[in-house]
Design a protein around this motif. Structure first.
Motif, PDB file in Angstrom:
ATOM      1  N   CYS A 282       0.835  -1.199   0.000  1.00 39.62           N
ATOM      2  CA  CYS A 282       0.000   0.000   0.000  1.00 39.62           C
ATOM      3  C   CYS A 282       0.874   1.254   0.000  1.00 39.62           C
ATOM      4  CB  CYS A 282      -0.873  -0.022   1.254  1.00 39.62           C
ATOM      5  SG  CYS A 282      -1.851   1.466   1.504  1.00 39.62           S
TER       6      CYS A 282
ATOM      7  N   CYS B  71      -5.805  -2.595   0.601  1.00 40.96           N
ATOM      8  CA  CYS B  71      -4.796  -2.782   1.637  1.00 40.96           C
ATOM      9  C   CYS B  71      -5.410  -3.526   2.825  1.00 40.96           C
ATOM     10  CB  CYS B  71      -4.265  -1.427   2.089  1.00 40.96           C
ATOM     11  SG  CYS B  71      -3.126  -1.553   3.486  1.00 40.96           S
TER      12      CYS B  71
ATOM     13  N   CYS C 123      -4.889  -0.971   6.199  1.00 35.66           N
ATOM     14  CA  CYS C 123      -5.645   0.280   6.393  1.00 35.66           C
ATOM     15  C   CYS C 123      -6.929   0.344   5.574  1.00 35.66           C
ATOM     16  CB  CYS C 123      -4.771   1.501   6.102  1.00 35.66           C
ATOM     17  SG  CYS C 123      -4.545   1.851   4.342  1.00 35.66           S
TER      18      CYS C 123
ATOM     19  N   CYS D 280       0.282   3.190   3.531  1.00 39.21           N
ATOM     20  CA  CYS D 280       0.771   2.741   4.847  1.00 39.21           C
ATOM     21  C   CYS D 280       1.836   1.650   4.763  1.00 39.21           C
ATOM     22  CB  CYS D 280      -0.400   2.265   5.707  1.00 39.21           C
ATOM     23  SG  CYS D 280      -0.954   0.587   5.323  1.00 39.21           S
TER      24      CYS D 280
HETATM   25 ZN    ZN Z   1      -2.630   0.726   3.668  1.00 37.98          ZN
END
Ligand code: ZN
Length: 305
Positions: A139, A157, A160, A142
């Motif tokens: 991702c 993701c 997150c 994050c």
């Molecule tokens: Zn993420």
């Protein structure tokens, strides 16, 4: 622009709604009629022919592969699902699949001109999607791991929850004209007589028209007034959209940026028509494979007024 644009015209329906149905997807994956296009390190499997065509496999070919290779649902045609499958992890895949006598993994750019337009378009979609998935295991927000959803339409993701969609990068490509002349440029390393339309990526915060004016100004110092869109071309290397325009110059003097191009010149229409006919001695233009060819032809044949 009337003749087909290479990499456009796929017959597949991308089935945005049906691909949300997990049960339907599972049925498609295991159906013996379902077709899988293997790509190995972004090269699609092409039948030796003639004619050259996409070498579709059935799920039986993939049954022995561990771990299961990533797939992307490209779409359906006549009720049959068509997937791309990334077999990059297989060593010597032509031998492994027993297809060396009939098919070969080939660089799409080299083989596209020999394929039917429908096959080239499907291969383009497959190449861009497989490339994007391969580049996005994590991702960008994050750093967490991402997984494909909706049979490869996007990724999510795990950490997150952010959704990430395959991107297409817009490229402005323009033939700039003034009266009976057009402005073409030559990139470093091209043959001495090869010239083409000027092109560059559209940057954040500008319109297509502004991108054309900026690129042409940066590369040649020529100023462009009105800009009109003509046609576009998916360009799967890895995933651009060439947006073809014709622009009207408002200045003439050329001063090139040698970091971007090697040469730029004004060409008169008869010289351009000779080049398009393949009999030019002083000028060569890109083949019909490239959208630049169609733009140059549109102007030279007067279809643009
Ligand atoms: Zn993420």
């Amino acid at each position: 622009v009337t003749s087909p644009i290479t990499f456009s015209g796929s017959p597949l329906d991308r089935v945005a709604l049906a691909r949300r149905d997990a049960a339907w997807l599972e049925t498609q994956r295991t159906d013996e009629a379902t077709r899988f296009l293997p790509l190995w390190r972004l090269e699609p499997l092409i039948e030796l022919g003639p004619p050259r065509s996409l070498a579709w496999a059935t799920q039986a070919l993939l049954a022995g592969l561990e771990p299961a290779p990533p797939t992307v649902l490209l779409g359906i045609d006549a009720g049959v699902a068509h997937f791309a499958v990334d077999v990059s992890a297989v060593e010597d895949p032509e031998a492994a699949f027993g297809v060396a006598d009939v098919a070969r993994f080939e660089e799409l750019r080299a083989v596209a001109g020999q394929l039917a337009s429908e096959d080239a378009a499907i291969a383009a979609q497959a190449r861009s999607f497989v490339d994007w998935h391969g580049r996005h295991p994590f991702c960008p927000a994050c750093g967490g791991q991402t997984v494909a959803e909706r049979a490869g339409a996007h990724r999510r993701c795990i950490a997150c929850g952010a959704e990430h969609f395959p991107r297409t990068d817009p490229v402005a490509i323009a033939v700039v004209t003034q009266g009976d002349r057009c402005l073409l440029g030559r990139s470093p390393g091209w043959p001495e007589t090869m010239f083409s339309a000027l092109a560059g990526f559209v940057e954040p915060g500008e319109t297509l028209e502004e991108a054309v004016r900026r690129e042409v100004l940066e590369e040649t110092s020529v100023r462009v007034g009105s800009v009109r869109y003509r046609t576009s071309q998916p360009w799967p290397f890895p995933s651009s959209l060439m947006i073809g325009c014709i622009g009207q110059a408002t200045s003439e003097a050329i001063r090139i940026d040698p970091a971007e191009i090697e040469e730029a010149r004004w060409f008169h229409r008869p010289e351009v028509l000779e080049a398009l006919a393949g009999v030019g001695r002083t000028l060569t233009v890109p083949p019909p494979f490239a959208v630049a060819h169609h733009l140059i032809r549109t102007w030279a044949e007067g279809a643009d007024g």
